[in-house]
Design a protein around this motif. Structure first.
Motif, mmCIF file in Angstrom:
data_model
loop_
_atom_site.group_PDB
_atom_site.id
_atom_site.type_symbol
_atom_site.label_atom_id
_atom_site.label_comp_id
_atom_site.label_asym_id
_atom_site.label_seq_id
_atom_site.Cartn_x
_atom_site.Cartn_y
_atom_site.Cartn_z
ATOM 1 N N ALA A 1 0.822 -1.211 0.000
ATOM 2 C CA ALA A 1 0.000 0.000 0.000
ATOM 3 C C ALA A 1 0.854 1.260 0.000
ATOM 4 N N ARG A 2 2.114 1.154 0.447
ATOM 5 C CA ARG A 2 3.008 2.304 0.467
ATOM 6 C C ARG A 2 3.523 2.629 -0.927
ATOM 7 N N LEU A 3 3.333 1.712 -1.861
ATOM 8 C CA LEU A 3 3.884 1.891 -3.202
ATOM 9 C C LEU A 3 2.795 2.337 -4.164
ATOM 10 N N SER A 4 3.149 3.250 -5.018
ATOM 11 C CA SER A 4 2.252 3.688 -6.082
ATOM 12 C C SER A 4 3.074 3.748 -7.360
ATOM 13 N N HIS A 5 3.026 2.671 -8.123
ATOM 14 C CA HIS A 5 3.849 2.582 -9.334
ATOM 15 C C HIS A 5 3.140 1.643 -10.292
ATOM 16 N N PRO A 6 3.110 1.970 -11.571
ATOM 17 C CA PRO A 6 2.410 1.098 -12.527
ATOM 18 C C PRO A 6 3.017 -0.288 -12.636
ATOM 19 N N GLY A 7 4.270 -0.450 -12.196
ATOM 20 C CA GLY A 7 4.908 -1.755 -12.266
ATOM 21 C C GLY A 7 4.789 -2.568 -10.997
ATOM 22 N N VAL A 8 4.003 -2.118 -10.028
ATOM 23 C CA VAL A 8 3.806 -2.838 -8.771
ATOM 24 C C VAL A 8 2.337 -3.224 -8.663
ATOM 25 N N VAL A 9 2.068 -4.491 -8.357
ATOM 26 C CA VAL A 9 0.687 -4.940 -8.187
ATOM 27 C C VAL A 9 0.078 -4.201 -6.991
ATOM 28 N N ALA A 10 -1.003 -3.488 -7.229
ATOM 29 C CA ALA A 10 -1.606 -2.651 -6.188
ATOM 30 C C ALA A 10 -2.428 -3.494 -5.221
ATOM 31 N N VAL A 11 -2.397 -3.105 -3.939
ATOM 32 C CA VAL A 11 -3.246 -3.713 -2.919
ATOM 33 C C VAL A 11 -4.385 -2.748 -2.631
ATOM 34 N N PHE A 12 -5.626 -3.256 -2.784
ATOM 35 C CA PHE A 12 -6.804 -2.399 -2.618
ATOM 36 C C PHE A 12 -7.391 -2.455 -1.219
ATOM 37 N N ASP A 13 -7.361 -3.634 -0.587
ATOM 38 C CA ASP A 13 -8.137 -3.802 0.645
ATOM 39 C C ASP A 13 -7.511 -4.911 1.482
ATOM 40 N N GLN A 14 -7.821 -4.913 2.750
ATOM 41 C CA GLN A 14 -7.371 -5.947 3.685
ATOM 42 C C GLN A 14 -8.485 -6.140 4.702
ATOM 43 N N GLY A 15 -8.757 -7.405 5.059
ATOM 44 C CA GLY A 15 -9.829 -7.605 6.017
ATOM 45 C C GLY A 15 -9.888 -9.017 6.546
ATOM 46 N N VAL A 16 -10.872 -9.232 7.402
ATOM 47 C CA VAL A 16 -11.106 -10.543 8.014
ATOM 48 C C VAL A 16 -12.586 -10.864 7.838
ATOM 49 N N ASP A 17 -12.869 -12.094 7.400
ATOM 50 C CA ASP A 17 -14.243 -12.563 7.244
ATOM 51 C C ASP A 17 -14.324 -13.913 7.950
ATOM 52 N N GLY A 18 -14.845 -13.889 9.173
ATOM 53 C CA GLY A 18 -14.870 -15.131 9.953
ATOM 54 C C GLY A 18 -13.457 -15.557 10.274
ATOM 55 N N ASP A 19 -13.073 -16.783 9.861
ATOM 56 C CA ASP A 19 -11.723 -17.271 10.117
ATOM 57 C C ASP A 19 -10.808 -17.024 8.922
ATOM 58 N N LEU A 20 -11.259 -16.219 7.946
ATOM 59 C CA LEU A 20 -10.445 -15.943 6.760
ATOM 60 C C LEU A 20 -9.816 -14.560 6.863
ATOM 61 N N SER A 21 -8.483 -14.514 6.704
ATOM 62 C CA SER A 21 -7.791 -13.236 6.541
ATOM 63 C C SER A 21 -7.486 -13.078 5.064
ATOM 64 N N TYR A 22 -7.819 -11.912 4.484
ATOM 65 C CA TYR A 22 -7.681 -11.782 3.042
ATOM 66 C C TYR A 22 -7.104 -10.414 2.674
ATOM 67 N N LEU A 23 -6.496 -10.399 1.467
ATOM 68 C CA LEU A 23 -6.043 -9.180 0.824
ATOM 69 C C LEU A 23 -6.738 -9.094 -0.531
ATOM 70 N N THR A 24 -7.114 -7.901 -0.932
ATOM 71 C CA THR A 24 -7.663 -7.680 -2.260
ATOM 72 C C THR A 24 -6.646 -6.888 -3.061
ATOM 73 N N MET A 25 -6.266 -7.457 -4.218
ATOM 74 C CA MET A 25 -5.210 -6.860 -5.014
ATOM 75 C C MET A 25 -5.668 -6.667 -6.455
ATOM 76 N N GLU A 26 -4.847 -5.912 -7.173
ATOM 77 C CA GLU A 26 -5.064 -5.728 -8.608
ATOM 78 C C GLU A 26 -4.977 -7.085 -9.307
ATOM 79 N N TYR A 27 -5.950 -7.372 -10.164
ATOM 80 C CA TYR A 27 -5.923 -8.622 -10.923
ATOM 81 C C TYR A 27 -5.178 -8.386 -12.234
ATOM 82 N N VAL A 28 -4.110 -9.150 -12.449
ATOM 83 C CA VAL A 28 -3.295 -9.021 -13.653
ATOM 84 C C VAL A 28 -3.578 -10.218 -14.543
ATOM 85 N N ALA A 29 -4.281 -9.985 -15.630
ATOM 86 C CA ALA A 29 -4.560 -11.057 -16.576
ATOM 87 C C ALA A 29 -3.298 -11.342 -17.379
ATOM 88 N N GLY A 30 -2.919 -12.593 -17.465
ATOM 89 C CA GLY A 30 -1.705 -12.964 -18.186
ATOM 90 C C GLY A 30 -1.024 -14.128 -17.482
#
Length: 650
Positions: free
Chosen positions: A66-95
């Motif tokens: 999240a500290r990085l803002s660069h087109p060559g770095v996969v961006a992290v959008f969100d972070q959270g907990v859902d029940g017993d799941l810890s998750y990160l939401t990131m930029e989806y790179v098709a390829g």
């Protein structure tokens, strides 16, 4: 998990990859209607005594990215907990990732240099904010559908100050790309990432890693004790510039490498510019070996042996913080904290090679057992495995005394200097490692010595400069500039500096807040009424409100005495500013005009003629003015208009 809604907004669509720490899914963000990559930590990792550490690392990845803002770095959008799941939401790179591209064989020289340049550009953004990736490898270099590079998985990234020395005895990273200093001391700097890019570039050009087919501990030994093989040893036509570039990036001494990715990027671009087009479009033949290019792709995502695999080679844990991490297919996250076992892939290596590995492994075990007692004692008491702590009583003491204290603990010292507002010049501000932190018994402690309060010199020639230029000069010098004041000034144009809170050229503390006063130009005024006033008085009245006076030629007037103001421009009540000019026209008095000859006329005829000429008429009558005829007038010729003409009538 398919179809599950995580966090109330992310609908899982498909699984993308599975690693030792997490599984990555493609999901649909219902709130923003876009595809995202959803990284979900394996629930069992949050359990047990090490659960907190895994969760902490998982969340650290989000903070790092999240500290990085660069087109060559996969961006992290969100972070959270859902029940017993810890998750990160990131930029989806098709390829795909670079590992998938390497499965098709070596890249062309131009494409390999371009991928290295884009990877370094992304890492440079991380290095600028104090982060070291620490796990640069093909699995973490994603290629989108247009072939552009996206660097992923900053899960191992830490601030540079946190990784210059390790205290945990465990280093994260894949052994094939680890720099020597990581293996020997656990220390990481931006130059560590440059080393990994050098190995990556060699692999892209030759289609194989520098030490294929060897165990991780053998690979680690090569990295520490030998220079990396030059690519031209495998691909003879590769030019010397390529060999020199990779030798620069993979120098065993970190001081011999570019200090950070930005400097390395300059070197890559220079080499690419120097190479001929014929070389840039050429690619090496795929290596003859049937072994996969991946440094270790024969463990499942939990780090356990695959039951379908062949025999395994034990990988010994290297003391002083070393372990190997493996990757499987397109995995993007891997954690191994215990000694691991590497097994063969689907295509087993030749029997002779496997037998040679088994013999080598047995020899290592025998040597370790034979020298176990003495070797272990030496390693942890006198050898590289011995540690001590930095003394606590270093800050605030004189440099010589701090050096003597460290020398008494068997530690070497280096020094650097910094300004400090509290610690007197010549005394120690802090140390690296910090007091109380671990350091090898034969290690070196850097003492940061105070230069005292930093003093700055106020630039010259700021009075009369524009506010923008003066502010820039002060800030470039190091001062903080307060919000400027404004003041009316009769001489300085609007926007020009007329006053400063500190003298020009003076020496001030670096934390002095400088305030400048900027001219608002002359103050606004209303023009007063001076028509009919004596000229001297009019000039005094106008000067009293800051207005200048300018005169035109006097004009004759019968109603205004000579020397008095006949007209003014601008008129009374007009808005103006101090130093504006008011133009005055003074009266020259009445003009001289011809006096009509009215002798012989009747009283009424004479009066009409004289008044029409601008004169005042006075009549003296004799004998009652019996005949009503003007017999005499006292003024003839010319006279001042408005003067009196006396008539004698009888």
């Amino acid at each position: 998990m398919l179809g599950r809604l995580v966090g109330g907004r992310y609908e899982i669509v498909a699984r993308v990859a599975r690693g030792g720490m997490a599984t990555v899914y493609r999901a649909r963000d219902r709130r923003l209607d876009r595809d995202v990559a959803l990284k979900i930590m394996h629930p069992h990792l949050a359990e047990g005594v090490d659960g907190g550490r895994f969760v902490s690392r998982f969340r650290r990845e989000a903070r790092s990215s999240a500290r990085l803002s660069h087109p060559g770095v996969v961006a992290v959008f969100d972070q959270g907990v859902d029940g017993d799941l810890s998750y990160l939401t990131m930029e989806y790179v098709a390829g795909s990732n670079l590992r998938g591209a390497l499965h098709d064989g070596p890249l062309t020289v131009g494409r390999a240099l371009d991928v290295a340049a884009q990877t370094l550009a992304a890492l440079a953004a991380a290095h600028r904010v104090g982060l070291v990736h620490r796990d640069v490898k093909p699995e973490n270099v994603l290629l989108d559908e247009d072939g552009a590079v996206k660097v992923a998985d900053f899960g191992l990234a830490r601030a540079v100050t946190e990784v210059t020395t390790t205290t945990t005895g465990t280093i994260l990273g894949t052994v094939a790309y680890l720099a020597p200093e990581v293996i020997t001391t656990g220390g990481c700097t931006p130059a560590t990432d440059v080393y990994a890019v050098g190995v990556l570039l060699s692999e892209m050009l030759t289609g194989t890693l520098p030490y294929p087919g060897e165990t991780p501990i053998q690979v680690a030994f090569h990295h520490v004790h030998e220079d990396l093989p030059t690519p031209s040893e495998r691909v003879g036509w590769l030019p010397a510039q390529i060999d020199d570039l990779i030798a620069l990036f993979t120098a065993r001494d970190p001081e011999g490498r570019p200090p950070h990715a930005a400097a390395a990027l300059v070197a890559v671009r220079a080499v690419r510019t120097a190479l001929d087009d014929e070389v840039l479009v050429r690619a090496a033949e795929p290596p003859a070996s049937s072994e996969p290019a991946s440094p270790a792709d024969d463990l499942d995502d939990a780090g356990s042996a695959d039951a379908a695999g062949g025999s395994a080679d034990a990988v010994d844990e290297i003391p002083a913080a070393f372990f190997t991490e493996v990757s499987a297919g397109h995995l993007t996250e891997h954690v191994v904290t215990d000694p691991t076992t590497e097994l063969g892939s689907g295509s087993r290596p030749p029997r002779r090679r496997r037998r040679r590995r088994v013999v080598a492994g047995l020899l290592v075990v025998v040597l370790l057992l034979a020298g176990g007692g003495v070797g272990t004692w030496w390693w942890y008491t006198e050898g590289p495995g011995a540690w001590t702590t930095v003394p606590d009583d270093l800050a605030g003491v004189e440099l010589r005394a701090a050096q003597e204290t460290l020398s008494g603990h068997g530690l070497e010292t280096t020094t650097s200097e910094t300004y400090d507002d509290e610690v007197p010049a010549g005394d120690v501000v802090t140390s690296a490692p910090a007091p109380g932190e671990r350091v090898r018994t034969d290690g070196t402690v850097e003492l940061v010595v105070s230069l005292g309060v930093q003093l700055l010199t106020v630039p010259e020639d700021l009075l009369g400069a524009t506010a923008q230029d003066a502010t820039a000069a002060l800030e470039d010098t190091g001062f903080t500039v307060a919000t400027p004041r404004t003041a009316y000034d009769d001489r300085a144009p609007e926007g020009e500096v007329v006053e400063m809170s500190v003298p020009e050229g003076s020496t001030q503390r670096h934390d002095t807040v400088v305030r400048i006063t900027v001219s608002d130009g002359p103050a606004p005024v209303r023009v007063p009424q001076v028509v009919g006033v004596d000229g001297d008085q009019a000039e005094e009245d106008l000067a009293g409100v800051g207005l200048e006076v300018e005169y035109t030629d006097p004009e004759h007037a019968t109603g205004t005495p000579e020397g008095h103001v006949l007209t003014q421009d601008p008129e009374q009540g007009t808005a103006a500013h101090r130093t504006d000019t008011v133009t005055l026209t003074l009266s020259a008095g009445p003009p001289e005009v011809e006096v009509p000859d009215v002798e012989g006329m009747s009283t009424q005829e004479a009066t009409d003629a004289l008044e029409e000429a601008g004169f005042v008429v006075e009549v003296n009558r004799y004998l009652g003015g019996l005949l009503d005829t003007v017999r005499f007038q006292d003024t003839t010729g010319t006279a001042l208009q408005g003067s009196t003409v006396t008539l004698t009538v009888w």
